[in-house]
Design a protein around this motif. Sequence first.
Motif, PDB file in Angstrom:
ATOM      1  N   GLN A   1      61.050 -20.276 -47.190  1.00  0.00           N
ATOM      2  CA  GLN A   1      61.160 -18.832 -47.071  1.00  0.00           C
ATOM      3  C   GLN A   1      62.399 -18.312 -47.778  1.00  0.00           C
ATOM      4  O   GLN A   1      62.358 -17.277 -48.423  1.00  0.00           O
ATOM      5  CB  GLN A   1      61.180 -18.408 -45.598  1.00  0.00           C
TER       6      GLN A   1
ATOM      7  N   THR B   1      53.340 -12.962 -54.306  1.00  0.00           N
ATOM      8  CA  THR B   1      54.115 -14.167 -53.983  1.00  0.00           C
ATOM      9  C   THR B   1      54.014 -14.482 -52.494  1.00  0.00           C
ATOM     10  O   THR B   1      53.831 -15.631 -52.098  1.00  0.00           O
ATOM     11  CB  THR B   1      55.597 -13.967 -54.377  1.00  0.00           C
ATOM     12  N   LEU B   2      54.091 -13.423 -51.659  1.00  0.00           N
ATOM     13  CA  LEU B   2      53.987 -13.634 -50.215  1.00  0.00           C
ATOM     14  C   LEU B   2      52.616 -14.169 -49.833  1.00  0.00           C
ATOM     15  O   LEU B   2      52.501 -15.031 -48.959  1.00  0.00           O
ATOM     16  CB  LEU B   2      54.256 -12.321 -49.475  1.00  0.00           C
TER      17      LEU B   2
ATOM     18  N   HIS C   1      52.410 -17.838 -50.581  1.00  0.00           N
ATOM     19  CA  HIS C   1      53.161 -18.655 -49.626  1.00  0.00           C
ATOM     20  C   HIS C   1      52.499 -18.706 -48.263  1.00  0.00           C
ATOM     21  O   HIS C   1      52.566 -19.719 -47.578  1.00  0.00           O
ATOM     22  CB  HIS C   1      54.615 -18.162 -49.535  1.00  0.00           C
TER      23      HIS C   1
ATOM     24  N   ALA D   1      59.756 -18.192 -51.296  1.00  0.00           N
ATOM     25  CA  ALA D   1      59.079 -16.933 -50.985  1.00  0.00           C
ATOM     26  C   ALA D   1      60.070 -15.765 -51.009  1.00  0.00           C
ATOM     27  O   ALA D   1      59.656 -14.616 -51.054  1.00  0.00           O
ATOM     28  CB  ALA D   1      58.404 -17.020 -49.625  1.00  0.00           C
ATOM     29  N   ARG D   2      61.349 -16.055 -50.992  1.00  0.00           N
ATOM     30  CA  ARG D   2      62.403 -15.038 -50.977  1.00  0.00           C
ATOM     31  C   ARG D   2      62.207 -14.045 -49.838  1.00  0.00           C
ATOM     32  O   ARG D   2      62.436 -12.865 -49.980  1.00  0.00           O
ATOM     33  CB  ARG D   2      62.471 -14.309 -52.318  1.00  0.00           C
ATOM     34  N   ASP D   3      61.763 -14.564 -48.683  1.00  0.00           N
ATOM     35  CA  ASP D   3      61.630 -13.736 -47.494  1.00  0.00           C
ATOM     36  C   ASP D   3      62.749 -14.144 -46.532  1.00  0.00           C
ATOM     37  O   ASP D   3      62.553 -14.940 -45.625  1.00  0.00           O
ATOM     38  CB  ASP D   3      60.247 -13.955 -46.864  1.00  0.00           C
ATOM     39  N   TRP D   4      63.933 -13.616 -46.768  1.00  0.00           N
ATOM     40  CA  TRP D   4      65.094 -14.032 -45.982  1.00  0.00           C
ATOM     41  C   TRP D   4      64.972 -13.718 -44.502  1.00  0.00           C
ATOM     42  O   TRP D   4      65.344 -14.547 -43.666  1.00  0.00           O
ATOM     43  CB  TRP D   4      66.377 -13.432 -46.580  1.00  0.00           C
TER      44      TRP D   4
END
Lengths: 292, 349
Positions: A251, B335-336, B339, A255-258
Motif C-alpha cells: 500500500q 492503479t487502485l 491492487h 498502490a501509493r495508498d498511504w
Amino acid sequence: MAEVALPPPRHRNLLRSALLGLSWGWLLALVLVPNLLVLAASLLNRDPTHFLQLPLTLDSYRRLLDPLYLRVFLDSLALALATTLGCLLLGYPFAWALSRIDGRWRPLLVFLLILPFWTNSLVRTYAIKQLLAANGPLNGALLALGLIDAPLELLYTQGAVILGLVYLLLPFMILPLYAVFEDLRPELLLASRDLGAGRLATFVHVLIPLTLPGILAGTLLVLLPALGMFYVADILGGARVLLVGNIIKNQFLDARDWPFGAAASILLTAAMALLLFAHRLARRRLRDGEAP
Amino acid sequence: MKPLLLAGTITLALIVAGCGADREPQVLNFYNWSEYMPQEVLDRFERETGIEVVYTTYDSNEALYAKLKLLDESSQYDLAVPSTYYVSKMGREGLLAPIDHGKLHGLDQLDPQLRDQAFDPGNTYSVPYLWGTAGIAVDAAAIDPAGITSWGDLWRPEFRGRVMMTNDVRDVFHVGLKLLGHSANSTDPAQIEAAYHKLAELLPSVRTFNSDAPRMPYLEGEADIGMIWNGEVVTGRADLPTLTYIYPREGAALWLDSFVIPKNARNPEAAHRFIDFVLRPEIAALISTEIGYATPNLAARKLLDPAVAADRTLYPQPEDLVNAEFQQDLGDAATLIYHHYWDRLKAGR
C-alpha cells in the motif's frame, strides 16, 4: 571500590539526568513521534500527488473490515503462533540442557547461540533457500542415498516459512528460558520427588509454573517479530501467502495508498500492544501468587 | 600496516584538499537501479571530465518515485533511470526538467521504434538507456519449447506446481489481460476483473512469485515454465544452458528504462554530459555487454560481438514483437483497482 569508581554525587546526578534525557529523547523522537505520524496518516484521505490530504476520515479502517484483510491477519497470526510453538518445543529442552552443562562450557555455548546474529538475517534466509531447493544439497543427499526417487517439494511451502522463522527466532526463546533455568534451584525438584510426585507431576506442577516467566517472555519475543517478518514468507514461501507486512509495504510503495497502509500498520501495532498488555497482566498475577 | 594506512589517509586528504583549493569539484549525483551501470563506465567518465559521480541505487520504480517526490525540493539527484510509465507520470507531475537535445550527440542513432513513444512524445524528458521484454521461459530439459507459443500454455494441467511468475502486479495482469485479448494498459474495471478471474485459475499452478531474480526458480529446479525478463535468461543460461526464451503470440511485455533529469537537479550540465557520454557507440556497446540487456543504440549494436547481436532473446526479430506492449501509467483510480484484485489474487489461494 565502588566509592572510588563513582564520580562525586553532584556529577552523578548530572550524569543521570543526561542519560535519562538521552533515552527519553530517543524514545520520543524515534518511537512516539513516528507512531503518531502513522496514526495521523491513517486518519487522512489519500491524495494522488501529495500522498495525504484532509479532511479526517475513518474510511481506511472501514476498508480494513473487508473479510479479505481479516483473513490475511488471521493467516499472519497463525504463522506466528506456529513459529512460537516450534521455538518453545525446541527451546525449552535446549535451555534446560544448557543450564545443566558444566559451568566452564556455558559461556562458550551461549556465545555460539548468539554467533549467527553476526550475519544479516536476510543472508541466512537465502542460505536456507539454497539448502531446501529441489537441486540443493538436502535433496541431493536424499537422492544419493536412494531414500527418494524425485526431489521433495520443500521450498516455497508453509513448512519452509515456519522452518525459516523458527531458525531465525529460536535464540530469542532460548535466552529468557535459560535465565530462569539458571536461577531454578534443583532442591525444589528434589523436594517434589521426595513428596511423592512423579516425573510428569513434577514437570506440570513444579517446573512449568517456575519457568512460566521465561516461557511468557520468550513467547512474546518470538511472536511479535514473527508477525512482522514478511520477507521470510516472500523468500521461502515464494510470495504466495499474503501477510500483514506485505499489505503495508504494497500500500505504501506500489498502490501509493498511504492512509490504508498506515491503518493496517496501526492495527498490527494495536495487536502487539494488546499482547504486551496481556503479558503484563500475566506477570503481575504470577508475582501476586508468589508474594504470600 | 598501521603507519602505512595513516600515510595513505593523509595523502588522500591532501589530494582532496588540494582539489578543493583551486576549484569547486564538480559532482554528479546519479540515482540508478542496482547492478545497472558498469564501474568501468563511471571511472572513464570521471577520468575524462573530472566530474565525480556519486552513485546511489534503488530497487523499484516505486522507491525512486517516492524518493524524488518526497525530496522534491532538496535537489538530491541530478540523473535517474525510471521505466516508461514512471517517465510519463513524473513528467506530468512536473518532477522532471526538459532534456536539452542540443547538448547531446547521436540521439538520431537510437532505434526509431524506441524513440518518440506515447509515454514521452518527442523525448522531451527522457533519453532511452536499455530496453527489454518479458516473455515465457522454459527449461528445455523438462518441457519441449516447440510446443509453447502462448501465455495460455501456462494454464496446462501438466505444469501444475511448476509455474513461476514475476512478483509484479503489472506483469502478472499483462498476462491475464493479453490472453483475454485486452490491452495490458486497460483501465476498464470489467476487463481487469475478468483478468483476475482468469489468473485465479492459474494460481494453483504457481510454485512461486519472484521479482528479485526471476531466473533463480528455474536454476533451483523448482520451476520449469513461467514468466521471465529476457536479460535474466541471458544471465541464467550460464548455469542452465537449457533455459529457453519464447515470445508469446498474444504479446510480450516491453520495457524501456530512460535517463531523466529531476526538475531541481543541482548539476543538469553534468547530467547532460553523462547522457552524451553514454550515447557514444563504444560506451553503449560496453554497457550492453556487461549488463546483459539490449541497447537502443543502433550504432552500438554494430560493435557488439556478432553472437550477442544475433541473439533473438536480446534482440528480437520484428515478428517476435507483434502484439507486444509498453506499460503505460494508468492513473490513480485504475492503479487502485489493480491492487484490489492483486491482494485478492494473493490471499485467495
